[in-house]
Every structure is written in structure tokens, then in C-alpha cells.
Design a protein around this motif. Structure first.
Motif, PDB file in Angstrom:
ATOM      1  N   TYR A   1     -26.591 -15.731  16.508  1.00  0.00           N
ATOM      2  CA  TYR A   1     -28.085 -16.433  16.026  1.00  0.00           C
ATOM      3  C   TYR A   1     -28.956 -15.340  16.365  1.00  0.00           C
ATOM      4  O   TYR A   1     -29.112 -14.695  17.406  1.00  0.00           O
ATOM      5  N   GLN A   2     -29.970 -15.473  15.548  1.00  0.00           N
ATOM      6  CA  GLN A   2     -31.154 -14.824  15.814  1.00  0.00           C
ATOM      7  C   GLN A   2     -32.039 -15.916  15.754  1.00  0.00           C
ATOM      8  O   GLN A   2     -32.149 -16.683  14.796  1.00  0.00           O
ATOM      9  N   ILE A   3     -32.801 -15.870  17.021  1.00  0.00           N
ATOM     10  CA  ILE A   3     -33.470 -17.095  17.484  1.00  0.00           C
ATOM     11  C   ILE A   3     -35.012 -16.858  17.443  1.00  0.00           C
ATOM     12  O   ILE A   3     -35.343 -15.658  17.824  1.00  0.00           O
ATOM     13  N   ASP A   4     -35.871 -17.693  17.562  1.00  0.00           N
ATOM     14  CA  ASP A   4     -37.226 -17.396  17.688  1.00  0.00           C
ATOM     15  C   ASP A   4     -37.523 -17.388  19.141  1.00  0.00           C
ATOM     16  O   ASP A   4     -37.030 -18.227  19.822  1.00  0.00           O
ATOM     17  N   PRO A   5     -38.090 -16.030  19.642  1.00  0.00           N
ATOM     18  CA  PRO A   5     -38.196 -15.896  21.038  1.00  0.00           C
ATOM     19  C   PRO A   5     -39.242 -17.030  21.691  1.00  0.00           C
ATOM     20  O   PRO A   5     -39.064 -16.919  22.941  1.00  0.00           O
ATOM     21  N   PHE A   6     -39.957 -17.499  20.908  1.00  0.00           N
ATOM     22  CA  PHE A   6     -40.788 -18.538  21.371  1.00  0.00           C
ATOM     23  C   PHE A   6     -40.356 -19.988  21.514  1.00  0.00           C
ATOM     24  O   PHE A   6     -41.082 -20.962  22.021  1.00  0.00           O
ATOM     25  N   LYS A   7     -39.072 -19.904  21.096  1.00  0.00           N
ATOM     26  CA  LYS A   7     -38.265 -21.356  21.024  1.00  0.00           C
ATOM     27  C   LYS A   7     -37.017 -21.183  21.906  1.00  0.00           C
ATOM     28  O   LYS A   7     -36.032 -22.043  21.657  1.00  0.00           O
ATOM     29  N   ARG A   8     -36.894 -20.402  22.681  1.00  0.00           N
ATOM     30  CA  ARG A   8     -35.488 -20.282  23.361  1.00  0.00           C
ATOM     31  C   ARG A   8     -35.113 -21.620  24.179  1.00  0.00           C
ATOM     32  O   ARG A   8     -33.802 -21.765  23.946  1.00  0.00           O
ATOM     33  N   ASP A   9     -36.111 -22.307  24.886  1.00  0.00           N
ATOM     34  CA  ASP A   9     -35.713 -23.523  25.406  1.00  0.00           C
ATOM     35  C   ASP A   9     -35.375 -24.620  24.599  1.00  0.00           C
ATOM     36  O   ASP A   9     -34.357 -25.193  24.776  1.00  0.00           O
ATOM     37  N   ALA A  10     -35.623 -24.539  23.236  1.00  0.00           N
ATOM     38  CA  ALA A  10     -34.942 -25.594  22.010  1.00  0.00           C
ATOM     39  C   ALA A  10     -33.752 -24.901  21.632  1.00  0.00           C
ATOM     40  O   ALA A  10     -32.705 -25.841  21.572  1.00  0.00           O
ATOM     41  N   PHE A  11     -33.599 -23.527  21.508  1.00  0.00           N
ATOM     42  CA  PHE A  11     -31.995 -23.279  21.345  1.00  0.00           C
ATOM     43  C   PHE A  11     -31.413 -23.619  22.551  1.00  0.00           C
ATOM     44  O   PHE A  11     -30.213 -23.969  22.322  1.00  0.00           O
ATOM     45  N   GLU A  12     -31.790 -23.546  23.726  1.00  0.00           N
ATOM     46  CA  GLU A  12     -30.826 -23.940  24.678  1.00  0.00           C
ATOM     47  C   GLU A  12     -30.280 -25.321  24.966  1.00  0.00           C
ATOM     48  O   GLU A  12     -29.258 -25.719  25.114  1.00  0.00           O
ATOM     49  N   ARG A  13     -31.375 -26.081  24.329  1.00  0.00           N
ATOM     50  CA  ARG A  13     -31.211 -27.657  24.362  1.00  0.00           C
ATOM     51  C   ARG A  13     -29.906 -27.752  23.252  1.00  0.00           C
ATOM     52  O   ARG A  13     -28.993 -28.510  23.491  1.00  0.00           O
TER      53      ARG A  13
ATOM     54  N   TYR B   1     -11.637 -28.997  11.945  1.00  0.00           N
ATOM     55  CA  TYR B   1     -12.701 -29.138  12.877  1.00  0.00           C
ATOM     56  C   TYR B   1     -14.234 -29.482  11.971  1.00  0.00           C
ATOM     57  O   TYR B   1     -14.892 -30.504  12.176  1.00  0.00           O
ATOM     58  N   ARG B   2     -14.467 -28.352  10.983  1.00  0.00           N
ATOM     59  CA  ARG B   2     -15.641 -28.465  10.423  1.00  0.00           C
ATOM     60  C   ARG B   2     -15.841 -29.877   9.659  1.00  0.00           C
ATOM     61  O   ARG B   2     -16.749 -30.680   9.700  1.00  0.00           O
ATOM     62  N   ALA B   3     -14.909 -30.553   9.278  1.00  0.00           N
ATOM     63  CA  ALA B   3     -14.700 -31.778   8.807  1.00  0.00           C
ATOM     64  C   ALA B   3     -15.191 -32.881   9.561  1.00  0.00           C
ATOM     65  O   ALA B   3     -15.946 -33.767   9.361  1.00  0.00           O
ATOM     66  N   ARG B   4     -14.457 -32.905  10.792  1.00  0.00           N
ATOM     67  CA  ARG B   4     -14.801 -33.862  11.875  1.00  0.00           C
ATOM     68  C   ARG B   4     -16.060 -33.648  12.369  1.00  0.00           C
ATOM     69  O   ARG B   4     -17.085 -34.540  12.561  1.00  0.00           O
ATOM     70  N   LEU B   5     -16.763 -32.269  12.380  1.00  0.00           N
ATOM     71  CA  LEU B   5     -18.067 -32.187  12.991  1.00  0.00           C
ATOM     72  C   LEU B   5     -19.131 -32.804  12.080  1.00  0.00           C
ATOM     73  O   LEU B   5     -20.007 -33.240  12.333  1.00  0.00           O
ATOM     74  N   ARG B   6     -18.704 -32.566  10.697  1.00  0.00           N
ATOM     75  CA  ARG B   6     -19.931 -33.186   9.726  1.00  0.00           C
ATOM     76  C   ARG B   6     -19.815 -34.526   9.541  1.00  0.00           C
ATOM     77  O   ARG B   6     -20.828 -35.161   9.255  1.00  0.00           O
ATOM     78  N   ALA B   7     -18.941 -35.300  10.154  1.00  0.00           N
ATOM     79  CA  ALA B   7     -18.752 -36.635  10.227  1.00  0.00           C
ATOM     80  C   ALA B   7     -19.371 -37.177  11.539  1.00  0.00           C
ATOM     81  O   ALA B   7     -19.535 -38.423  11.704  1.00  0.00           O
ATOM     82  N   ASP B   8     -19.496 -36.271  12.589  1.00  0.00           N
ATOM     83  CA  ASP B   8     -19.677 -36.653  13.900  1.00  0.00           C
ATOM     84  C   ASP B   8     -21.335 -36.999  13.996  1.00  0.00           C
ATOM     85  O   ASP B   8     -22.324 -36.145  13.615  1.00  0.00           O
ATOM     86  N   ALA B   9     -21.765 -38.209  14.459  1.00  0.00           N
ATOM     87  CA  ALA B   9     -23.025 -38.557  14.550  1.00  0.00           C
ATOM     88  C   ALA B   9     -24.036 -37.538  15.630  1.00  0.00           C
ATOM     89  O   ALA B   9     -24.899 -37.223  15.246  1.00  0.00           O
ATOM     90  N   ALA B  10     -23.387 -37.290  16.676  1.00  0.00           N
ATOM     91  CA  ALA B  10     -23.920 -36.292  17.451  1.00  0.00           C
ATOM     92  C   ALA B  10     -24.078 -34.949  16.900  1.00  0.00           C
ATOM     93  O   ALA B  10     -25.188 -34.476  17.110  1.00  0.00           O
ATOM     94  N   GLY B  11     -23.282 -34.535  16.273  1.00  0.00           N
ATOM     95  CA  GLY B  11     -23.274 -33.212  15.471  1.00  0.00           C
ATOM     96  C   GLY B  11     -24.360 -33.069  14.438  1.00  0.00           C
ATOM     97  O   GLY B  11     -25.126 -32.202  14.478  1.00  0.00           O
ATOM     98  N   ALA B  12     -24.546 -34.190  13.739  1.00  0.00           N
ATOM     99  CA  ALA B  12     -25.417 -34.194  12.575  1.00  0.00           C
ATOM    100  C   ALA B  12     -26.775 -34.448  13.342  1.00  0.00           C
ATOM    101  O   ALA B  12     -27.663 -33.753  12.859  1.00  0.00           O
ATOM    102  N   ARG B  13     -27.136 -34.939  14.600  1.00  0.00           N
ATOM    103  CA  ARG B  13     -28.276 -35.067  14.906  1.00  0.00           C
ATOM    104  C   ARG B  13     -28.690 -33.808  15.710  1.00  0.00           C
ATOM    105  O   ARG B  13     -29.600 -33.323  15.487  1.00  0.00           O
ATOM    106  N   ASN B  14     -27.803 -33.021  16.060  1.00  0.00           N
ATOM    107  CA  ASN B  14     -27.890 -31.611  16.621  1.00  0.00           C
ATOM    108  C   ASN B  14     -28.354 -30.554  15.498  1.00  0.00           C
ATOM    109  O   ASN B  14     -29.401 -29.806  15.582  1.00  0.00           O
ATOM    110  N   PHE B  15     -27.626 -30.613  14.328  1.00  0.00           N
ATOM    111  CA  PHE B  15     -27.818 -30.098  13.427  1.00  0.00           C
ATOM    112  C   PHE B  15     -29.348 -30.212  12.658  1.00  0.00           C
ATOM    113  O   PHE B  15     -30.104 -29.297  12.355  1.00  0.00           O
ATOM    114  N   ALA B  16     -29.528 -31.657  12.944  1.00  0.00           N
ATOM    115  CA  ALA B  16     -31.154 -32.050  12.336  1.00  0.00           C
ATOM    116  C   ALA B  16     -32.210 -31.466  13.142  1.00  0.00           C
ATOM    117  O   ALA B  16     -33.090 -31.088  12.672  1.00  0.00           O
ATOM    118  N   MET B  17     -31.824 -31.377  14.605  1.00  0.00           N
ATOM    119  CA  MET B  17     -32.847 -30.893  15.447  1.00  0.00           C
ATOM    120  C   MET B  17     -33.033 -29.360  15.038  1.00  0.00           C
ATOM    121  O   MET B  17     -34.256 -28.933  15.098  1.00  0.00           O
TER     122      MET B  17
END
Length: 104
Positions: free
Chosen positions: A9-21, A66-82
Motif C-alpha cells: 500500500y502507498q498511504i497518505d502519511p497524514f492519514k496513517r491512523d486511519a490506515f491503521e484502523r 475468499y474474494r467472493a466471501r469477502l465481497r459478500a461480508d458486511a464488515a468487509g464492505a464497511r471497511n472498503f467503504a471507509m
């Protein structure tokens, strides 16, 4: 043969806390969806824009299931959306690796 997905991942250095969550959320989601999570790694010293995640699977077919299960997982969808809403991931690369075995 085990296949390990190496995510860079290349992450925004000012948003490291968000990436850690985001990474912490995956610690429970990935195993629940069938991935063997080896872990996530955050910048500590030096480059502050690169993070890694490693997940293993028994085969590429297991990865696809696994990818199919992840796409159907509510918690996974919320994390992708965040991640999409907060835009802390600037780019993401996936490399599929296999471990080198001793010569016969």
C-alpha cells in the motif's frame, strides 16, 4: 502449494491512523472469510508512506473463493467503504508469491 498475497500500500502519511484502523479491522474479517492472515505492517521509521499486508491461501482457487466471501461480508464492505471515503490509500499493488522449497 501455498500462495501468499503480498499487498503493498502507498498511504497518505497524514492519514496513517486511519490506515491503521483499516488494517486492524481486517485482522478479524480476513480469517473469518477464509484467509490465513500473516499480518499487516505499518511504517515505523524511514519511509512513512508504505505499508504491507500478507495473506496466505492453499491455492489460487481458495483465494478466489475468499474474494467472493469477502465481497459478500458486511464488515468487509464497511471497511472498503471507509477506505474509499477517507482516501488514505493512494495506491495498492498485489503480488502472488510462492515459497521456495528446498531442492530435491
Amino acid at each position: 502449494m501455498t500462495v501468499t498475497v503480498f499487498i503493498r500500500y502507498q498511504i497518505d502519511p497524514f492519514k496513517r491512523d486511519a490506515f491503521e484502523r483499516y488494517a486492524q479491522n481486517w485482522l478479524g474479517i480476513i480469517p473469518a472469510c477464509g484467509g490465513d492472515l500473516l499480518g499487516y505492517w505499518m511504517p515505523h521509521e524511514g519511509t512513512n508512506t508504505i505499508a504491507f499486508g500478507l495473506i496466505s491461501f492453499a491455492s489460487l482457487a481458495d483465494y478466489e473463493a475468499y474474494r467472493a466471501r469477502l465481497r459478500a461480508d458486511a464488515a468487509g464492505a464497511r471497511n472498503f467503504a471507509m477506505a474509499e471515503e477517507q482516501r488514505f490509500i493512494l495506491s495498492e499493488e498485489r503480488t502472488f508469491l510462492r515459497q521456495v522449497e528446498p531442492a530435491a
